[in-house]
Design a protein around this motif. Structure first.
Motif, PDB file in Angstrom:
ATOM      1  N   LEU A  25       0.856  -1.186   0.000  1.00 36.38           N
ATOM      2  CA  LEU A  25       0.000   0.000   0.000  1.00 36.38           C
ATOM      3  C   LEU A  25       0.890   1.232   0.000  1.00 36.38           C
ATOM      4  O   LEU A  25       1.791   1.365   0.850  1.00 36.38           O
ATOM      5  N   LEU A  26       0.671   2.126  -0.954  1.00 32.09           N
ATOM      6  CA  LEU A  26       1.456   3.352  -1.073  1.00 32.09           C
ATOM      7  C   LEU A  26       0.552   4.573  -0.948  1.00 32.09           C
ATOM      8  O   LEU A  26      -0.549   4.588  -1.501  1.00 32.09           O
ATOM      9  N   THR A  27       1.022   5.593  -0.243  1.00 32.72           N
ATOM     10  CA  THR A  27       0.298   6.859  -0.138  1.00 32.72           C
ATOM     11  C   THR A  27       1.161   7.973  -0.722  1.00 32.72           C
ATOM     12  O   THR A  27       2.239   7.712  -1.281  1.00 32.72           O
ATOM     13  N   GLU A  28       0.708   9.227  -0.575  1.00 36.27           N
ATOM     14  CA  GLU A  28       1.393  10.355  -1.204  1.00 36.27           C
ATOM     15  C   GLU A  28       2.887  10.374  -0.892  1.00 36.27           C
ATOM     16  O   GLU A  28       3.308  10.133   0.248  1.00 36.27           O
ATOM     17  N   ASN A  29       3.671  10.629  -1.965  1.00 39.34           N
ATOM     18  CA  ASN A  29       5.125  10.774  -1.916  1.00 39.34           C
ATOM     19  C   ASN A  29       5.867   9.451  -1.719  1.00 39.34           C
ATOM     20  O   ASN A  29       7.095   9.456  -1.604  1.00 39.34           O
ATOM     21  N   GLN A  30       5.166   8.332  -1.707  1.00 35.77           N
ATOM     22  CA  GLN A  30       5.842   7.043  -1.652  1.00 35.77           C
ATOM     23  C   GLN A  30       5.995   6.495  -3.066  1.00 35.77           C
ATOM     24  O   GLN A  30       5.207   6.807  -3.959  1.00 35.77           O
ATOM     25  N   SER A  31       6.987   5.643  -3.255  1.00 35.21           N
ATOM     26  CA  SER A  31       7.289   5.167  -4.609  1.00 35.21           C
ATOM     27  C   SER A  31       7.660   3.698  -4.594  1.00 35.21           C
ATOM     28  O   SER A  31       7.906   3.101  -3.533  1.00 35.21           O
ATOM     29  N   ILE A  32       7.719   3.117  -5.811  1.00 33.45           N
ATOM     30  CA  ILE A  32       8.077   1.712  -5.966  1.00 33.45           C
ATOM     31  C   ILE A  32       8.635   1.503  -7.365  1.00 33.45           C
ATOM     32  O   ILE A  32       8.271   2.219  -8.316  1.00 33.45           O
TER      33      ILE A  32
END
Length: 465
Positions: free
Chosen positions: A413-420
Motif C-alpha cells: 500500500l502506497l500513499t502520497e510521496n511514496q514510490s516503488i
C-alpha cells in the motif's frame, strides 16, 4: 408512439479522420463534443430515446471504444438496457448492421432503423416523424433510405436520384450516385431530382436478410451458421463492404423519404465552422484563444494558449501535441495530412496525449528515445490488469490517494510521496482500494516503450491486448 418491433442500430465505429487533430483513432469524432456540451454519440442516443425503447437500442462500436461508449451512455441517462456490441475490427457498415440484427431477439420479425452516431439533426420531432414514415414503408416491403434536399453543389456526399412518387410517403429510388465532380454536383442541384444520401435506413429484418442471401452469399453463409459459430468469432473473414454498395444499390424495392429535418454529417472543419456560433467578426472560437483582427475563421485550442492575429478564412485547431492550419476552402485535404502522418508520426493520428481507459486515464507528460513520463489516474475501486513488460522498467510515485500495488507475490500500500520500482519481466498490478482517485507519476525506461509491450494475465474488463 414507440413500437415493440422497432429497433435502432447506431453505428459508432468510425475514425473521423477529417477532423484531425481533435479526432483520433482512440477518440474519434462521435465521442467528442463538437457542437455543444454533449458528444455527438450522446446527442444521438438521447434523440433515439424519443423514438425507441431503451432495450430496442443497440450501439455497434469497436473494442477500443466500448468502455468510453458505455461511460458516455451512463453519463447522460444511466440506462443499462441499451445494448453495446464491439466489433473486433472495422469491416464497414454492412457487417456492422448484420451483427446488430443478430443482437436483437427476433430479427426476422422486427423492423430496424440504422443511422450513424456522428450526425447533427435539427428538429428532432420531425426526425422521429420521418422515421415512422420509414417504418410504415418498410412494413409495405420497401428498403427505405432518407434523402437530404441539397442546398449547394456538394462533392463530398453520395446522391440519390428519385423516381416515381409514392404519394406523400416519398419516392422510389431510381439510382444511387457516387460522390460527383463539382460540375456534376451543379447539374444535380439544378435538376431537382437528386438528394444527398444521409446514410440512414429503415427496413424489415426479414427482407434485409433476403437481400443478403441474394446479393452477399458469403455473408449469408456466416449468418446461417451463427448459432454454431458466432458472427464476431468470424469477423476477420467478413468482406469490407457498405450497406449502400452491398445491398441498396442492387435492390429493386428501395424508397427514399425526403428529410423534413435539418441535417449535417459534421464531416469536416468547414461544417463545424458553418454550423458554429460566430462572433461579430464571423469567427467560431473555442478554448483558450486570443483573436485579434481575425475574420471568418475557426479558432479552436485545447490545452494551451492560441494567439491569432489578422487571420482570414482559416481553420486553426490546436491540441497539446499537434496544430492544424488550413484554408476553409481546402479542408478536404485534411485526409491527406492524416495519410502522410501515418507514414512517419503514426502516434499523432492514433491517440491524444491523454488516453482514456476503463479504469481511468493516462497522460503523456514527456517522452524521449529511451524514456517516457506519464500521469496516471485510477478511479475509485478500479484496477489495471495483472501484466508485465518485456522491454521496459517503471518507477511509480504516488501524488494523490492510496494505491495498492502488486509486484510478483508482494502486495504494497502506497500513499502520497511514496514510490516503488517495477522491473522488466515482473508481473504487477495497480489498484485503487479507496474512495478518491489515485494519481501517480510513472517513469518508463527501456529500448521500447509502446503500449503493445503489455502481456495481460488477468483483466476485470475482459481485455486481451
Amino acid at each position: 408512439m414507440k413500437k415493440k418491433d422497432f429497433y435502432a442500430l447506431i453505428l459508432a465505429g468510425g475514425s473521423g479522420s477529417r477532423l484531425w487533430p481533435l479526432s483520433r483513432a482512440l477518440m474519434p469524432k462521435q465521442l467528442l463534443s463538437l457542437n455543444g456540451e454533449r458528444s455527438l454519440l450522446q446527442q444521438t442516443v438521447l434523440r433515439a430515446l424519443k423514438a425507441f425503447s431503451p432495450s430496442n437500442i443497440v450501439i455497434i462500436t469497436n473494442e477500443e471504444h466500448i468502455f468510453e461508449v458505455k461511460n458516455q451512455i451512463k453519463d447522460i441517462c444511466n440506462e443499462d438496457k441499451i445494448g453495446v456490441v464491439a466489433e473486433p475490427m472495422g469491416r464497414n457498415t454492412l457487417p456492422a448492421v448484420l451483427v446488430g440484427l443478430d443482437s436483437s431477439k427476433k430479427p426476422e420479425e422486427s423492423v430496424f432503423a440504422v443511422f450513424p452516431s456522428d450526425h447533427q439533426v435539427e428538429d428532432e420531432d420531425a426526425w422521429v416523424e420521418d422515421l415512422f414514415i420509414g417504418y410504415d414503408l418498410a412494413k409495405k416491403g420497401w428498403l427505405v433510405t432518407f434523402g437530404i434536399k441539397p442546398h449547394k453543389p456538394e462533392t463530398g456526399y453520395g446522391y440519390i436520384k428519385v423516381g416515381p412518387s409514392l404519394k406523400e410517403e416519398g419516392f422510389k429510388v431510381e439510382r444511387f450516385v457516387e460522390k460527383p465532380t463539382l460540375e456534376k454536383a451543379k447539374k444535380f442541384l439544378s435538376d431537382g431530382r437528386y438528394y444527398w444520401n444521409s446514410g440512414m435506413f429503415v427496413f424489415e429484418g426479414k427482407l434485409f436478410l433476403q437481400e443478403i442471401e441474394k446479393q452477399q452469399p458469403e455473408l449469408w453463409s456466416f449468418w446461417e451458421r451463427r448459432k454454431e459459430s458466432p458472427l464476431l468469432a468470424n469477423y476477420s473473414k467478413f468482406p469490407d463492404i457498405s450497406i449502400d454498395y452491398g445491398i441498396m444499390e442492387g435492390a429493386q424495392n428501395v424508397a427514399v423519404v425526403p428529410a423534413s429535418f435539418g441535417w449535417d454529417d459534421l464531416g469536416s472543419w468547414e461544417a463545424i465552422y458553418r454550423l458554429g456560433d460566430k462572433d461579430e467578426q464571423g469567427c467560431v472560437i473555442r478554448g483558450d484563444v486570443l483573436a485579434l483582427e481575425c475574420e471568418n475563421s475557426l479558432l479552436f485550442s485545447y490545452g494551451s494558449k492560441l494567439a491569432a492575429v489578422g487571420l482570414k478564412d482559416l481553420i486553426v485547431v490546436q491540441t497539446r501535441d499537434a496544430t492544424l492550419v488550413i484554408p476553409k476552402s481546402q479542408v478536404q485535404k485534411v485526409k491527406d495530412v492524416v495519410k502522410a502522418l501515418k507514414q512517419k508520426d503514426k502516434h499523432l493520428v492514433e491517440a491524444h496525449l491523454t488516453v482514456r481507459r476503463p479504469w481511468g486515464s493516462y497522460t503523456i507528460l514527456e517522452e524521449g528515445e529511451f524514456y517516457k513520463i506519464k500521469r496516471i489516474e485510477v478511479k475509485p475501486g478500479a484496477k489495471l490488469s495483472l501484466q508485465m513488460h518485456y522491454h521496459r522498467s517503471e518507477h511509480w510515485v504516488v501524488v494523490k490517494g492510496t494505491a495498492e500495488v502488486i509486484v510478483e507475490d508482494k502486495v504494497v500500500l502506497l500513499t502520497e510521496n511514496q514510490s516503488i520500482d517495477i522491473p522488466k519481466g515482473c508481473k504487477h498490478r495497480l489498484s485503487n482500494p479507496g474512495k478518491v482517485p489515485v494519481e501517480i507519476i510513472e517513469i518508463q525506461s527501456g529500448p521500447y516503450l509502446e503500449e503493445d509491450d503489455i502481456v495481460r494475465f488477468e483483466d476485470i474488463y475482459g481485455r486481451k491486448k
